[in-house]
Scaffold this motif. Structure first.
Motif, mmCIF file in Angstrom:
data_model
loop_
_atom_site.group_PDB
_atom_site.id
_atom_site.type_symbol
_atom_site.label_atom_id
_atom_site.label_comp_id
_atom_site.label_asym_id
_atom_site.label_seq_id
_atom_site.Cartn_x
_atom_site.Cartn_y
_atom_site.Cartn_z
ATOM 1 N N SER A 1 4.115 12.703 4.024
ATOM 2 C CA SER A 1 3.933 11.671 5.174
ATOM 3 C C SER A 1 4.136 10.167 4.389
ATOM 4 C CB SER A 1 2.573 11.884 5.652
ATOM 5 O OG SER A 1 2.118 13.015 6.254
ATOM 6 N N SER A 2 4.287 10.010 3.255
ATOM 7 C CA SER A 2 4.207 8.639 2.631
ATOM 8 C C SER A 2 5.682 8.396 2.718
ATOM 9 C CB SER A 2 3.684 8.447 1.212
ATOM 10 O OG SER A 2 4.353 9.255 0.429
ATOM 11 N N GLN A 3 5.929 6.775 2.667
ATOM 12 C CA GLN A 3 7.294 6.320 2.585
ATOM 13 C C GLN A 3 7.881 6.882 1.199
ATOM 14 O OE1 GLN A 3 5.662 2.157 3.586
ATOM 15 N NE2 GLN A 3 7.927 2.164 4.200
ATOM 16 N N HIS A 4 7.236 6.689 0.267
ATOM 17 C CA HIS A 4 7.839 6.842 -1.053
ATOM 18 C C HIS A 4 8.072 8.752 -1.306
ATOM 19 C CE1 HIS A 4 9.501 5.927 -4.688
ATOM 20 N NE2 HIS A 4 8.706 6.558 -5.494
ATOM 21 N N ILE B 1 -2.515 -4.597 5.005
ATOM 22 C CA ILE B 1 -3.773 -4.310 5.196
ATOM 23 C C ILE B 1 -4.654 -5.416 4.702
ATOM 24 C CG2 ILE B 1 -5.644 -2.417 4.377
ATOM 25 C CD1 ILE B 1 -3.191 -0.429 4.583
ATOM 26 N N ALA C 1 -8.534 8.207 5.099
ATOM 27 C CA ALA C 1 -7.317 8.726 5.134
ATOM 28 C C ALA C 1 -7.173 10.153 4.620
ATOM 29 C CB ALA C 1 -6.445 7.545 3.954
ATOM 30 N N SER D 1 -8.122 13.079 6.771
ATOM 31 C CA SER D 1 -6.989 13.214 7.605
ATOM 32 C C SER D 1 -5.883 14.163 7.204
ATOM 33 C CB SER D 1 -6.400 11.862 8.430
ATOM 34 O OG SER D 1 -5.252 11.371 7.482
ATOM 35 N N PHE D 2 -5.958 14.332 6.073
ATOM 36 C CA PHE D 2 -5.009 15.629 5.354
ATOM 37 C C PHE D 2 -5.730 16.470 4.721
ATOM 38 C CE2 PHE D 2 -2.601 11.222 5.373
ATOM 39 C CZ PHE D 2 -1.407 11.943 6.197
ATOM 40 N N VAL E 1 0.743 3.428 9.040
ATOM 41 C CA VAL E 1 0.199 5.060 9.264
ATOM 42 C C VAL E 1 -1.219 4.862 9.005
ATOM 43 C CG1 VAL E 1 0.219 7.301 8.064
ATOM 44 C CG2 VAL E 1 2.562 5.948 8.577
ATOM 45 N N ILE E 2 -1.590 4.054 7.916
ATOM 46 C CA ILE E 2 -3.346 4.098 7.390
ATOM 47 C C ILE E 2 -3.835 3.366 8.590
ATOM 48 C CG2 ILE E 2 -4.702 2.930 5.767
ATOM 49 C CD1 ILE E 2 -2.279 3.227 3.663
ATOM 50 N N LEU F 1 7.082 3.607 11.441
ATOM 51 C CA LEU F 1 5.937 3.037 10.709
ATOM 52 C C LEU F 1 5.879 3.010 9.114
ATOM 53 C CD1 LEU F 1 3.002 5.079 12.703
ATOM 54 C CD2 LEU F 1 4.216 2.864 13.237
ATOM 55 N N THR F 2 5.554 1.844 8.493
ATOM 56 C CA THR F 2 5.438 1.711 7.086
ATOM 57 C C THR F 2 3.944 2.486 6.690
ATOM 58 O OG1 THR F 2 4.004 -0.173 7.140
ATOM 59 C CG2 THR F 2 6.500 -0.463 7.091
ATOM 60 N N ASP F 3 3.675 2.715 5.504
ATOM 61 C CA ASP F 3 2.562 3.345 5.118
ATOM 62 C C ASP F 3 1.293 2.441 5.593
ATOM 63 O OD1 ASP F 3 3.824 5.315 3.921
ATOM 64 O OD2 ASP F 3 3.207 4.972 1.600
ATOM 65 N N GLY F 4 1.443 1.456 5.445
ATOM 66 C CA GLY F 4 0.419 0.350 6.085
ATOM 67 C C GLY F 4 0.003 0.727 7.561
ATOM 68 N N ILE G 1 -4.375 5.936 11.272
ATOM 69 C CA ILE G 1 -5.347 7.059 11.078
ATOM 70 C C ILE G 1 -6.853 6.392 11.139
ATOM 71 C CG2 ILE G 1 -6.232 8.130 8.960
ATOM 72 C CD1 ILE G 1 -3.229 8.711 7.970
ATOM 73 N N ALA H 1 0.796 -1.167 -0.134
ATOM 74 C CA ALA H 1 0.014 -0.074 0.137
ATOM 75 C C ALA H 1 0.919 1.278 -0.089
ATOM 76 C CB ALA H 1 -0.858 0.013 1.336
ATOM 77 N N GLY H 2 0.513 2.193 -0.737
ATOM 78 C CA GLY H 2 0.978 3.799 -0.680
ATOM 79 C C GLY H 2 -0.068 4.797 -0.140
ATOM 80 N N LEU H 3 0.372 5.486 0.845
ATOM 81 C CA LEU H 3 -0.489 6.231 1.422
ATOM 82 C C LEU H 3 -0.912 7.401 0.338
ATOM 83 C CD1 LEU H 3 -1.772 7.319 3.908
ATOM 84 C CD2 LEU H 3 0.378 8.720 4.453
ATOM 85 N N GLU H 4 0.007 7.851 -0.385
ATOM 86 C CA GLU H 4 -0.434 8.966 -1.582
ATOM 87 C C GLU H 4 -1.567 8.607 -2.395
ATOM 88 O OE1 GLU H 4 2.362 7.076 -1.138
ATOM 89 O OE2 GLU H 4 2.904 6.502 -3.073
ATOM 90 N N GLU I 1 -1.197 -8.894 0.546
ATOM 91 C CA GLU I 1 0.287 -8.249 0.607
ATOM 92 C C GLU I 1 1.326 -9.184 1.060
ATOM 93 O OE1 GLU I 1 0.458 -3.852 1.416
ATOM 94 O OE2 GLU I 1 -1.435 -4.429 2.290
ATOM 95 N N LEU J 1 -3.720 6.195 -1.731
ATOM 96 C CA LEU J 1 -4.995 5.922 -1.179
ATOM 97 C C LEU J 1 -5.849 7.351 -0.873
ATOM 98 C CD1 LEU J 1 -6.568 3.717 0.434
ATOM 99 C CD2 LEU J 1 -5.380 4.478 2.501
#
Lengths: 255, 255
Positions: free
Chosen positions: A196-199, B7, A183, A186-187, B178-179, B173-176, B182, A152-155, B11, A157
């Protein structure tokens, strides 16, 4: 109208996309780059997985560009990297672009395997174009986060959540879609989500904060790139057409 | 200490769990049922995928119970269903339980394939037991949402977020993850989260709201069920041991 969000492309193995409107999103940076290239006049974008593939296809197609990067770094022999800001009209107009992008290509290819008839390309840069089209079609929707290496990538989502907000309250949401909306809410600021995302943090660490700024811009382009299935996936763009018949359609409008 | 959240179990194909502390969570209802059965004295729980498997194993093990459900409905020849409230001491004490649970079994099995040495079983019912143990171990952590048919489940993600809150601020925390945090923060009340999930709404629709109430109870049991790999996965529980040496350890304490 049902809205599903696949939080990682791994979830594609568990879905049937036949009859659905399907969007693939890879905000950092594949789909942002595709949208920018096409908005700036590229004839088409052909996503491929490896630099070797891109170079091989370009051999038989000398006017084309082989583009992309590996680990954020340039590839020898490539015209352009992975940064959307490189895709200026001067560099891309009228040209075919072979773009290496592991996660994006894989997600699009797998979406076709799971029954998608075509795949729309989404990024914050063309958020409204995509969401307006989804609302217009009125079909069930699958939003697919390309993420990174099956995760998963936060950006991505947050993009899905922003899109769901624009689809209105009557949409029936899967758990993935509910999570995306949470998600997104929250931004307040898209750039904050990307940072805030890893990438996003990785890109900043290797000097690409300008890409974060650019990819966070909402609705910079009014454009709907569409990927068609085939041995090679071809992505072309239809500029969205004016609704009033008296207006002249933009160049390339397909309606 | 790095905390990763998967999630959806899809994965799992993208991770290496060697050396990590691994938790599988399937709040509605497999892991809630496993925790309850062991807390009420079951000798062990053996998760299997199909009702046929459960019945076959019980043939050679007449004191055991074949338990579980399909689509929330009872299975002919089974002792108990999928509802944790059925697993009373009178019914389960001292017995082995063959429990059919597609998503939970699959997630645990795949976690072993990806290198997990053992798998902790998490539910809101034993939230603190699991999180205290994770903090004590101080290793990198993978929290795996069993979800449903390879897809994300909101209820499992909220569990992961609650767990992360208890691990303290220094965790990476990884993105997963963080999600998950949230998602958890958007629900003050666990029951509300369960009722917002697709599977929670389904369980209410077939008359199992009492299970939602039960599965939403935090820390009802102080128990750490652990799954060990093998042709059959065996889950046994170690009641958490008193930290003061003067206290008598509870029955079954392994420390």
């Amino acid at each position: 109208m049902k809205v599903d969000v696949l939080i990682s492309p791994s979830e594609l193995s568990s879905v049937d996309l036949r009859g659905m409107a399907v969007v693939v999103v890879d905000v950092l940076r594949a789909t942002s780059t595709i949208v920018t290239a096409l908005a700036n006049g590229a004839a088409e974008v052909v996503p491929v997985e490896t630099p070797e593939e891109a170079l091989r296809y370009r051999l038989g197609d000398p006017a084309a560009l082989a583009c992309g990067a590996r680990g954020g770094k340039p590839v020898e022999g490539f015209g352009l990297g992975n940064s959307p800001v490189e895709y200026t009209p001067e560099r891309v107009e009228g040209r075919r672009i072979y773009l290496t992008t592991t996660n994006g290509t894989e997600a699009i290819r797998k979406a076709f395997e799971r029954g998608a008839g075509e795949v729309l390309i989404g990024a914050f840069l063309n958020l409204s174009s995509v969401c307006d089209e989804l609302r217009r079609r009125g079909r069930d929707i699958a939003l697919i986060c390309a993420g990174k290496e099956g995760r998963a990538g936060l950006e991505d989502l947050v993009f899905c959540g922003r899109c769901i907000e624009r689809l209105g309250d009557e949409a029936e949401l899967t758990d993935g879609a509910v999570i995306a909306r949470i998600a997104s809410r929250s931004f307040a600021d898209v750039k904050e989500a990307l940072l805030s995302s890893q990438h996003g943090r990785y890109l900043v660490s290797i000097g690409f904060e300008r890409d974060i700024d650019f990819c966070a811009r909402e609705d910079l382009f009014d454009l709907l790139p569409t990927a068609e299935p085939g041995d090679l996936i071809r992505i072309t763009a239809s500029p969205r057409c004016p609704t009033a018949p008296s207006q002249a359609p933009p160049r390339g409008c397909r309606a």
